[in-house]
Design a protein around this motif. Structure first.
Motif, PDB file in Angstrom:
ATOM      1  N   ALA A  93       0.882  -1.167   0.000  1.00 17.44           N
ATOM      2  CA  ALA A  93       0.000   0.000   0.000  1.00 17.44           C
ATOM      3  C   ALA A  93       0.919   1.217   0.000  1.00 17.44           C
ATOM      4  O   ALA A  93       2.138   1.061  -0.129  1.00 17.44           O
ATOM      5  CB  ALA A  93      -0.896  -0.033   1.242  1.00 17.44           C
ATOM      6  N   PRO A  94       0.392   2.436   0.167  1.00 15.59           N
ATOM      7  CA  PRO A  94       1.319   3.578   0.302  1.00 15.59           C
ATOM      8  C   PRO A  94       2.346   3.344   1.414  1.00 15.59           C
ATOM      9  O   PRO A  94       3.471   3.802   1.334  1.00 15.59           O
ATOM     10  CB  PRO A  94       0.389   4.744   0.627  1.00 15.59           C
ATOM     11  N   GLN A  95       1.960   2.614   2.433  1.00 18.50           N
ATOM     12  CA  GLN A  95       2.904   2.131   3.441  1.00 18.50           C
ATOM     13  C   GLN A  95       2.902   0.613   3.322  1.00 18.50           C
ATOM     14  O   GLN A  95       1.899  -0.032   3.596  1.00 18.50           O
ATOM     15  CB  GLN A  95       2.482   2.534   4.845  1.00 18.50           C
ATOM     16  N   SER A  96       4.020   0.050   2.896  1.00 18.64           N
ATOM     17  CA  SER A  96       4.109  -1.399   2.733  1.00 18.64           C
ATOM     18  C   SER A  96       4.623  -2.037   4.015  1.00 18.64           C
ATOM     19  O   SER A  96       5.437  -1.452   4.733  1.00 18.64           O
ATOM     20  CB  SER A  96       5.026  -1.744   1.567  1.00 18.64           C
ATOM     21  N   LEU A  97       4.157  -3.242   4.284  1.00 19.77           N
ATOM     22  CA  LEU A  97       4.497  -3.956   5.506  1.00 19.77           C
ATOM     23  C   LEU A  97       4.999  -5.343   5.134  1.00 19.77           C
ATOM     24  O   LEU A  97       4.343  -6.060   4.379  1.00 19.77           O
ATOM     25  CB  LEU A  97       3.275  -4.062   6.417  1.00 19.77           C
ATOM     26  N   LEU A  98       6.152  -5.707   5.655  1.00 21.17           N
ATOM     27  CA  LEU A  98       6.720  -7.043   5.482  1.00 21.17           C
ATOM     28  C   LEU A  98       6.916  -7.647   6.861  1.00 21.17           C
ATOM     29  O   LEU A  98       7.475  -6.999   7.745  1.00 21.17           O
ATOM     30  CB  LEU A  98       8.070  -6.974   4.762  1.00 21.17           C
ATOM     31  N   MET A  99       6.460  -8.884   7.034  1.00 19.49           N
ATOM     32  CA  MET A  99       6.617  -9.567   8.327  1.00 19.49           C
ATOM     33  C   MET A  99       7.352 -10.884   8.109  1.00 19.49           C
ATOM     34  O   MET A  99       6.989 -11.666   7.220  1.00 19.49           O
ATOM     35  CB  MET A  99       5.262  -9.828   8.971  1.00 19.49           C
ATOM     36  N   TYR A 100       8.373 -11.123   8.956  1.00 16.14           N
ATOM     37  CA  TYR A 100       9.191 -12.325   8.856  1.00 16.14           C
ATOM     38  C   TYR A 100       9.305 -12.990  10.218  1.00 16.14           C
ATOM     39  O   TYR A 100       9.180 -12.344  11.254  1.00 16.14           O
ATOM     40  CB  TYR A 100      10.603 -11.975   8.363  1.00 16.14           C
ATOM     41  N   GLN A 101       9.587 -14.295  10.174  1.00 17.18           N
ATOM     42  CA  GLN A 101       9.777 -15.060  11.399  1.00 17.18           C
ATOM     43  C   GLN A 101      11.028 -15.913  11.247  1.00 17.18           C
ATOM     44  O   GLN A 101      11.315 -16.432  10.165  1.00 17.18           O
ATOM     45  CB  GLN A 101       8.577 -15.954  11.651  1.00 17.18           C
ATOM     46  N   LYS A 102      11.756 -16.035  12.354  1.00 19.30           N
ATOM     47  CA  LYS A 102      12.958 -16.864  12.373  1.00 19.30           C
ATOM     48  C   LYS A 102      13.178 -17.348  13.789  1.00 19.30           C
ATOM     49  O   LYS A 102      13.261 -16.534  14.711  1.00 19.30           O
ATOM     50  CB  LYS A 102      14.159 -16.048  11.908  1.00 19.30           C
ATOM     51  N   GLU A 103      13.271 -18.638  13.951  1.00 15.15           N
ATOM     52  CA  GLU A 103      13.481 -19.242  15.253  1.00 15.15           C
ATOM     53  C   GLU A 103      12.523 -18.639  16.272  1.00 15.15           C
ATOM     54  O   GLU A 103      11.335 -18.820  16.181  1.00 15.15           O
ATOM     55  CB  GLU A 103      14.948 -19.117  15.659  1.00 15.15           C
ATOM     56  N   LYS A 104      13.021 -17.876  17.221  1.00 17.46           N
ATOM     57  CA  LYS A 104      12.162 -17.303  18.268  1.00 17.46           C
ATOM     58  C   LYS A 104      12.080 -15.795  18.159  1.00 17.46           C
ATOM     59  O   LYS A 104      11.945 -15.106  19.157  1.00 17.46           O
ATOM     60  CB  LYS A 104      12.689 -17.718  19.639  1.00 17.46           C
ATOM     61  N   ARG A 105      12.172 -15.280  16.911  1.00 18.66           N
ATOM     62  CA  ARG A 105      12.111 -13.839  16.707  1.00 18.66           C
ATOM     63  C   ARG A 105      11.199 -13.494  15.543  1.00 18.66           C
ATOM     64  O   ARG A 105      10.974 -14.299  14.651  1.00 18.66           O
ATOM     65  CB  ARG A 105      13.510 -13.274  16.425  1.00 18.66           C
ATOM     66  N   LEU A 106      10.703 -12.266  15.575  1.00 18.88           N
ATOM     67  CA  LEU A 106       9.906 -11.706  14.489  1.00 18.88           C
ATOM     68  C   LEU A 106      10.589 -10.447  13.991  1.00 18.88           C
ATOM     69  O   LEU A 106      11.220  -9.726  14.769  1.00 18.88           O
ATOM     70  CB  LEU A 106       8.496 -11.344  14.975  1.00 18.88           C
ATOM     71  N   CYS A 107      10.433 -10.167  12.705  1.00 17.38           N
ATOM     72  CA  CYS A 107      10.941  -8.933  12.126  1.00 17.38           C
ATOM     73  C   CYS A 107       9.806  -8.299  11.336  1.00 17.38           C
ATOM     74  O   CYS A 107       9.195  -8.939  10.480  1.00 17.38           O
ATOM     75  CB  CYS A 107      12.123  -9.211  11.217  1.00 17.38           C
ATOM     76  N   VAL A 108       9.508  -7.045  11.652  1.00 20.28           N
ATOM     77  CA  VAL A 108       8.469  -6.285  10.966  1.00 20.28           C
ATOM     78  C   VAL A 108       9.146  -5.104  10.285  1.00 20.28           C
ATOM     79  O   VAL A 108       9.869  -4.340  10.938  1.00 20.28           O
ATOM     80  CB  VAL A 108       7.381  -5.796  11.949  1.00 20.28           C
ATOM     81  N   LEU A 110       8.393  -1.777   7.943  1.00 18.15           N
ATOM     82  CA  LEU A 110       7.414  -0.833   7.416  1.00 18.15           C
ATOM     83  C   LEU A 110       8.140   0.119   6.480  1.00 18.15           C
ATOM     84  O   LEU A 110       9.122   0.752   6.883  1.00 18.15           O
ATOM     85  CB  LEU A 110       6.747  -0.051   8.552  1.00 18.15           C
ATOM     86  N   ILE A 111       7.669   0.218   5.239  1.00 21.00           N
ATOM     87  CA  ILE A 111       8.306   1.074   4.236  1.00 21.00           C
ATOM     88  C   ILE A 111       7.285   2.090   3.746  1.00 21.00           C
ATOM     89  O   ILE A 111       6.189   1.722   3.334  1.00 21.00           O
ATOM     90  CB  ILE A 111       8.833   0.239   3.049  1.00 21.00           C
ATOM     91  N   GLU A 112       7.660   3.369   3.816  1.00 19.36           N
ATOM     92  CA  GLU A 112       6.777   4.450   3.382  1.00 19.36           C
ATOM     93  C   GLU A 112       7.503   5.294   2.334  1.00 19.36           C
ATOM     94  O   GLU A 112       8.597   5.779   2.573  1.00 19.36           O
ATOM     95  CB  GLU A 112       6.379   5.325   4.562  1.00 19.36           C
ATOM     96  N   ASP A 113       6.855   5.461   1.193  1.00 13.22           N
ATOM     97  CA  ASP A 113       7.430   6.244   0.110  1.00 13.22           C
ATOM     98  C   ASP A 113       7.032   7.701   0.295  1.00 13.22           C
ATOM     99  O   ASP A 113       5.872   8.066   0.134  1.00 13.22           O
ATOM    100  CB  ASP A 113       6.925   5.713  -1.233  1.00 13.22           C
ATOM    101  N   GLY A 114       7.986   8.549   0.671  1.00  9.89           N
ATOM    102  CA  GLY A 114       7.730   9.971   0.863  1.00  9.89           C
ATOM    103  C   GLY A 114       7.963  10.751  -0.418  1.00  9.89           C
ATOM    104  O   GLY A 114       8.331  10.200  -1.457  1.00  9.89           O
ATOM    105  N   THR A 115       7.768  12.055  -0.361  1.00 10.70           N
ATOM    106  CA  THR A 115       7.927  12.904  -1.531  1.00 10.70           C
ATOM    107  C   THR A 115       9.379  12.955  -1.994  1.00 10.70           C
ATOM    108  O   THR A 115       9.667  12.779  -3.173  1.00 10.70           O
ATOM    109  CB  THR A 115       7.441  14.336  -1.221  1.00 10.70           C
ATOM    110  N   PHE A 116      10.301  13.177  -1.087  1.00  3.85           N
ATOM    111  CA  PHE A 116      11.707  13.330  -1.454  1.00  3.85           C
ATOM    112  C   PHE A 116      12.580  12.177  -0.985  1.00  3.85           C
ATOM    113  O   PHE A 116      13.730  12.075  -1.387  1.00  3.85           O
ATOM    114  CB  PHE A 116      12.264  14.642  -0.901  1.00  3.85           C
ATOM    115  N   GLN A 117      12.080  11.337  -0.092  1.00  8.60           N
ATOM    116  CA  GLN A 117      12.858  10.201   0.383  1.00  8.60           C
ATOM    117  C   GLN A 117      11.928   9.091   0.843  1.00  8.60           C
ATOM    118  O   GLN A 117      10.735   9.293   1.014  1.00  8.60           O
ATOM    119  CB  GLN A 117      13.815  10.614   1.492  1.00  8.60           C
TER     120      GLN A 117
END
Length: 137
Positions: A93-108, A110-117
């Motif tokens: 979406a305009p803010q993309s979300l990726l969620m990952y799992q590994k062993e006993k940890r999670l990684c989230v 969040l990527i947001e496309d701004g005007t200049f960065q």
């Protein structure tokens, strides 16, 4: 004399080009041991927090950079799989979300496309079953 000045200027330009080439070849960064972050993303140290206790490092990296959000998403998708993370969910979406799992940890991620960065937040946290909350069922 003019020829000597021109020759000196040309040699100076070549020296600067070599410095730029070396900077482009710098490796990517691993703030968390197994989460690769592209060198082009600048970590906001005031808004980030990383903790390394007895186990794996965890915390939040808040970053920004002049990169394309689609290519940044592709970078994370490729490198997270290469580092042994399993994708749990993805939302684009305009803010993309990726969620990952590994062993006993999670990684989230969040990527947001701004005007200049482009902005990215990378959370690495222990999964609920690996944390002793003191509450017994």
């Amino acid at each position: 004399m003019i020829l000597m000045v021109l020759a000196a200027c040309q040699s100076m330009d070549k020296g600067d080009t070599k410095k730029v080439d070396v900077q482009k070849g710098l490796p990517d960064v691993r703030e968390f041991d197994d989460v690769l972050v592209p060198r082009e993303m600048l970590v906001d140290r005031d808004a980030s927090f990383a903790y390394r206790g007895a186990g794996q490092p965890m915390g939040l990296l808040r970053m920004s950079g002049r990169v394309d959000a689609v290519s940044l998403t592709r970078f994370f998708k490729t490198n997270m799989l290469n580092d042994g993370w399993q994708m749990v969910s993805e939302l684009r979406a305009p803010q993309s979300l990726l969620m990952y799992q590994k062993e006993k940890r999670l990684c989230v991620i969040l990527i947001e496309d701004g005007t200049f960065q482009t902005f990215a937040d990378v959370w690495v946290v222990p999964s609920n079953d690996s944390v002793d909350t003191g509450i017994r069922k």
